[in-house]
Write an enzyme that holds these catalytic residues in place. Structure first.
Site, PDB file in Angstrom:
ATOM      1  N   GLY A 247       0.808  -1.223   0.000  1.00  0.00           N
ATOM      2  CA  GLY A 247       0.000   0.000   0.000  1.00  0.00           C
ATOM      3  C   GLY A 247       0.841   1.273   0.000  1.00  0.00           C
ATOM      4  N   HIS A 248       0.169   2.403  -0.153  1.00  0.00           N
ATOM      5  CA  HIS A 248       0.888   3.674  -0.246  1.00  0.00           C
ATOM      6  C   HIS A 248       1.622   3.998   1.050  1.00  0.00           C
ATOM      7  CE1 HIS A 248      -3.176   5.944   0.723  1.00  0.00           C
ATOM      8  NE2 HIS A 248      -2.950   4.953   1.545  1.00  0.00           N
ATOM      9  N   ASN A 249       2.795   4.575   0.870  1.00  0.00           N
ATOM     10  CA  ASN A 249       3.636   5.011   1.982  1.00  0.00           C
ATOM     11  C   ASN A 249       4.198   3.882   2.840  1.00  0.00           C
ATOM     12  OD1 ASN A 249       1.647   7.499   1.491  1.00  0.00           O
ATOM     13  ND2 ASN A 249       3.563   8.254   2.347  1.00  0.00           N
TER      14      ASN A 249
END
Lengths: 352, 352, 352
Positions: A247-249
């Site tokens: 997922g993002h980050n």
């Protein structure tokens, strides 16, 4: 059946042992080995490999000319045994020796779309129908296979390889000697939506990027989302199996192993040398300490300490969960016994 | 490192507060802000965002010129604080303000395959190597990125966007302002096979279609299968994360959230505003009532009531499962204690 | 809305019953049926299908001219009922009758890359932007849809079909009449890495291949990895749903069903007629005996006996796990009752 790479390599058993830096077997015959094959498929000129002791009984029917086993293997074999302290690594060397990689292709295919603003290193390979965006920079000996799409401002380091149908979205940075297998997707939008008072979901712009280190392998169909802001990063030497979701980050450290279909929610931190079994899931904003191991299918809801082994959903230390899981099917039996004790206690109380 | 979108926007802290419709901080300095950045990366001209209280201790080392926090944040910060009742929504506005979307491309690339029977709206973008089938209808300002394949009789509404490598099978209908991320697959055959008396599996023709509403986002590598008969439908405003599977004949309502790797078996019904955590699975022919929430990795075997929270496989109400999960590792200990009581009871019985 | 296949087929109810090899309904009217539709969408000239008894109450509001039901259906319906001992199979026949497949395309598109070393059978279809490697052999009537990439030395048998965006890596063999849905990936590298003393991970060359039998279907986004050495094989008639992962050296038998998002670790053996529910995971080197069934989301850590049903992580026989799962939410209650008994026993002991 087509053979992916056949060639006339031939080596004696003692020479093979020397190559693997192990003792030659005492009983080594004059056999010249010309290939490596599975226990069942091997012929007299093949060396084979006992990957798992549960297959030891297959050796007696094998035609192999030699077998690679673990140093401490205590079974027998009807052919000379090559004993290695690191048998799987020795097996990797056998494969590389008998199946050397094909020479890599070079050149830019006439159908590839390569804008003038791109910078291409030496001896790159850009296959049919590859599409590069503006300002893409490819290092030396980068290979991009058919139909991959590399968007604007992407940088790919020397000797990295993208197989077919890979998507690399704008601004992604890939290091050196990294391999992205077919259909993997790097830098697609993260999953960020905020509920509005009317119940609809407002998209949070995903303006960050993705950074992939050196010597990384990301396998088929895996996805690494771009950061909402900042960067989603995969550290040097990390290996990510098919259909995994990052997922993002997320910040993934070095030499991490993620087996197939793992899912990391946004802002997960995975420290160096962590090993995640298949289908493991992490809730967002959790941290796995360096060297932690997680058993397949576990669900991580809180931080994991370094070097411990976890299992279950929600996950606890493996040693605790393992015992609990063993007893779980006895739960109905426990309930019956509990009720019986309660009845007995009630009767005893009445008699008092 | 490439910067995906840099520009000279500059705004004072009070003006920024006004834009976010919140109180300007009392202590606001004369700083002109020119960007938004993570707590660690932010410089004196950047505003940053405290996404999660667990990162509050990072603020003291941040160089940010201002920080966006939740209205009720009770910690401190060494820079002016912008307090918002909806901080994540305010953060989305910051991102959109400092990173305005690039101007979209228009035109049909010379390599795109566009049969004469297709109808194209105004200002569409059809990228290199896109393949459209017969009778495809694209609304105004539709963008189709490199290598996407849109088969016969597909309709795509105004302002919708397909990223690279998307597959849209024949007859699919996509509404307005919807986004289909890279590698997503809409309208592939459902999984329908019937066993024959000889043990082989007979394919059930999948003759239905897929309908995607307005303002939907379907992310990378996700699959929505066509119906066996009738329609598989995704309601307006629904957001589906990477690598999710929506089986044939599922009916998904409006403003639903499905996190990564969710799997819906055939004929699942998901009502409006349902939220599904990552890797959740639904058995076929089940219904999730409006507003139900399901914790990550849960397995749903029967209908869910509206507005309740569920967890576990098979799933129960979260509050019950949460307590049970906490006690689970103590199961071996409970078994020992149960046996001890049984022994004591047996001894007592003998003494009677 | 576009209709994927409309045509003027018309049939009386008795003739339809004859086609399905069942008794015509006594009350059959003179209706001519022209289509098949869902219970809600059906008009007076459509036959519909009761797929699941839970939808029986919808029949009273249906306009359908006839309904297909199970032989032992004991409810009522306001229209003639066609009773079948195999209603789902009869439904498949209805779909095929009213929605005959479109005529398949033939020919090699001008943009397809087809080296001279390839061998193409009769009436093949090779769509726009397909890329074939060297020595690819396509049987008669093979269809390869847009953007699929088929690498060197691949063989595909008669009447097989690859949908769009499929990747088939070098040396893969696909049998006859098999279907590979959009975005599936066959023969990508297995996940084999060995730790070195410095903690880095050494790639084990993946030099084996993939063999897919006859009449197989592999659905969208699924991955079948090539063997490290030898072969990863999928038996005749096996059906694999979307986003499933089959690791290197797995041996999957005949007529196996794997629902979506299943994950098989390396060297898993799945015998004939096994059925795996969605999101099931197998640890490596395990065997599922012929006819075994595994409930969705289960995790298999050891061999499964033939013809038994398993559930849970780690999995036990379903009948045991089902009862345990029912009691699981009562665990906190059991703990309280256990403590109460202990207190009572302690008090009793004090009194002695």
């Amino acid at each position: 059946m087509p053979s992916p790479s056949t060639h006339p390599t031939s080596i004696s058993i003692p020479d093979l042992a020397r190559m693997l830096e192990i003792e030659p077997p005492a009983e080594a015959a004059a056999t010249e080995l010309t290939g490596v094959a599975t226990i069942r498929a091997a012929g007299p000129q093949d060396v084979t490999f006992l990957a798992n002791d549960r297959y030891a009984n297959r050796l007696k029917d094998s035609q192999a000319g030699a077998v690679l086993v673990a140093e401490d293997y205590d079974g027998t074999a009807p052919m000379p045994m090559l004993r290695s302290p690191q048998p799987r690594l020795a097996f990797a060397k056998l494969l590389a020796f008998f199946h050397p990689a094909k020479p890599r292709k070079t050149g830019v295919h006439a159908t590839a779309v390569v804008p003038e603003s791109c910078t291409l290193g030496e001896d790159v390979y850009v296959a049919p129908y590859v599409v590069l965006g503006e300002n893409v920079r490819l290092g030396d000996r980068v290979s991009i296979h058919a139909h991959s799409v590399v968007e604007d401002d992407v940088t790919i380091g020397d000797d990295s390889e993208l197989r077919s149908h890979v998507s690399v979205r704008d601004g992604t940075v890939i290091g050196k000697r990294s391999v992205i297998q077919d259909g993997a997707i790097l830098g697609s939008d993260g999953f960020g939506f905020e509920p509005l008072p009317d119940g609809s979901l407002h998209k949070v712009p995903q303006v960050g990027t993705v950074t992939i280190g050196d010597d990384v392998e990301i396998q088929a169909g895996a996805c690494v989302d771009r950061a909402a802001l900042g960067v989603t990063s995969i550290g040097d030497g990390t290996k990510i199996d098919n259909l995994t979701q990052v997922g993002h980050n997320c910040i993934v450290g070095k030499h991490v192993i993620m087996c197939a279909q793992v899912g990391l929610s946004g802002s997960t931190t995975i420290d160096d040398h962590v090993m995640l079994g298949g289908q493991v899931g992490f809730a967002g904003h959790t941290v796995a300490g360096a060297g932690a191991k997680v058993v397949a299918q576990s669900g991580i809801m809180k931080d994991l300490e370094p070097n411990k082994i976890y299992a279950g959903t929600p996950a606890y230390e493996f040693k605790d969960m393992f015992r609990a899981a063993t007893i779980l099917p006895q739960l109905p039996n426990m309930m019956r016994r509990l009720k019986k004790l309660e009845r007995a206690a009630a009767e005893a109380a009445e008699q008092d």
